[in-house]
Enzyme design. Structure first.
Site, PDB file in Angstrom:
ATOM      1  N   ARG A 233      -9.796  -0.527  -8.454  1.00  0.00           N
ATOM      2  CA  ARG A 233      -8.666  -0.868  -7.598  1.00  0.00           C
ATOM      3  C   ARG A 233      -7.579  -1.513  -8.454  1.00  0.00           C
ATOM      4  O   ARG A 233      -7.852  -2.352  -9.307  1.00  0.00           O
ATOM      5  CB  ARG A 233      -9.087  -1.820  -6.469  1.00  0.00           C
ATOM      6  N   GLU A 262       0.482   0.860  -5.990  1.00  0.00           N
ATOM      7  CA  GLU A 262       0.483   2.323  -5.938  1.00  0.00           C
ATOM      8  C   GLU A 262       0.845   2.891  -4.567  1.00  0.00           C
ATOM      9  O   GLU A 262       1.249   4.057  -4.464  1.00  0.00           O
ATOM     10  CB  GLU A 262      -0.881   2.872  -6.355  1.00  0.00           C
ATOM     11  N   HIS A 294      -4.990   7.926  -9.249  1.00  0.00           N
ATOM     12  CA  HIS A 294      -6.114   7.614  -8.358  1.00  0.00           C
ATOM     13  C   HIS A 294      -6.930   8.875  -8.062  1.00  0.00           C
ATOM     14  O   HIS A 294      -7.191   9.214  -6.904  1.00  0.00           O
ATOM     15  CB  HIS A 294      -5.610   6.990  -7.053  1.00  0.00           C
TER      16      HIS A 294
END
Length: 331
Positions: A233, A262, A294
């Protein structure tokens, strides 16, 4: 019943539609759930969201007012959902408690090897028929030290690969993983791990206690020539502090599949826009930094398991069952 799925990638859409076939109708939307798109869910009792959805109190209130009772999130993480508000609104929240840990662990290693061996720079050069080796020297990882912050399923999978490389294994977690200990891992305090590791990788959830786990002080403890990898994360790293250290010429390489700001960027095409995130803009200019969007979880195996679990969550809800995936049960 029609289920509304937000934030569906093009590769995911046929998998989701096939998985729900014979159970419920599903309508897939590419837009992410946020305050602007929440009204679209009006009239849908069940919706499914992606990890980049924003389920803040206002979004949840809009959903509840529109009749939504179940949010089935297609991810393990749930730091984007205000669970207390969802409970007060009487909503059910479910997630995917686990999927292939190998997808993320293998991608973390992909980032580590790419920055260590300067793969992106090398590939860019050869496209221009520049075959010099200047600036492409990497290091053997065998015999060096890897520090694994978080030794759950993904951390364990990463550790098994590190063991295959013949690395010294250091770990940090709230509890030791016997499988990692059996591989030869030694659990040490965080600062010792950071100070001794040539490669540091993050595999912990984003919680209040872990937010900015790697802050300015932690970065200063690390070796100047260390490699830092984050495929967990973005909020685990103080990115501004990381940029400050990179400007001082520190670290052999940094591989980031996640970024703390993000939301509103990742999974979207921003190539024709002026991105106003100065920290990210500076970050991607460093030649020893590799940022991906991601995608560590994004394999056929993992996505298939995530979708299957999401279907089960929906079927459990309609049948009045409760599984380990439920974060907030039906009130």
């Amino acid at each position: 019943m029609e289920i509304l799925a937000f934030g569906v990638q093009a590769d995911e859409k046929p998998l989701i539609e096939s998985a729900f076939a014979g159970h419920h109708e599903v309508r897939c939307l590419s837009v992410f759930l946020d305050e602007d798109t929440a009204p679209i869910a009006t009239g849908h009792e069940i919706i499914s969201t992606s990890v980049n959805a924003d389920l803040n109190p206002r979004v949840l209130q809009t959903l509840a007012a529109g009749g939504t009772q179940l949010v089935a999130q297609r991810s393990t993480g749930f730091n984007n959902i205000d669970l207390d508000v969802a409970e007060r609104l009487g909503m059910t929240i479910a997630r995917v408690s686990s999927y292939s840990p190998h997808s993320v662990a293998e991608f973390a290693w992909t980032l580590a090897m790419a920055v260590n061996r300067r793969i992106v720079r090398a590939a860019t050069r050869t496209r221009d028929f520049d075959f010099r080796l200047d600036g492409l020297m990497g290091r053997d990882l065998r015999g060096r030290t890897v520090g694994v912050l978080g030794t759950g399923k993904i951390g364990e999978a990463f550790t098994r690969i590190a063991h295959g490389f013949g690395m010294r294994l250091l770990g940090w977690d709230v509890a030791e993983n016997p499988a990692c200990v059996e591989l030869g891992m030694t659990y040490v305090p965080k600062d010792q791990l950071l100070a001794e590791s040539d490669l540091v990788t993050l595999h912990v959830p984003l919680l209040p206690a872990t937010r900015r786990l790697i802050d300015a002080d932690a970065l200063k403890v690390m070796k100047d020539d260390a490699i830092l990898i984050n495929s967990s994360r973005g909020g685990l790293i103080d990115t501004a502090a990381l940029v400050a250290e990179l400007r001082e010429g520190r670290f052999t390489g940094v591989g980031l599949d996640v970024y703390e700001a993000e939301a509103g960027l990742f999974f979207l095409d921003k190539s024709l826009e002026a991105v106003d995130d100065d920290t990210l803009a500076r970050l991607v200019t460093f030649p020893n930094v590799l940022v991906t969007s991601h995608q560590a979880y994004y394999t056929e195996d993992a996505v298939g398991q995530i979708i299957d679990a999401t279907v089960r969550n929906v079927l459990d809800y309609t049948a009045g069952r409760r599984s380990e995936n439920v974060l907030v049960p039906r009130s």
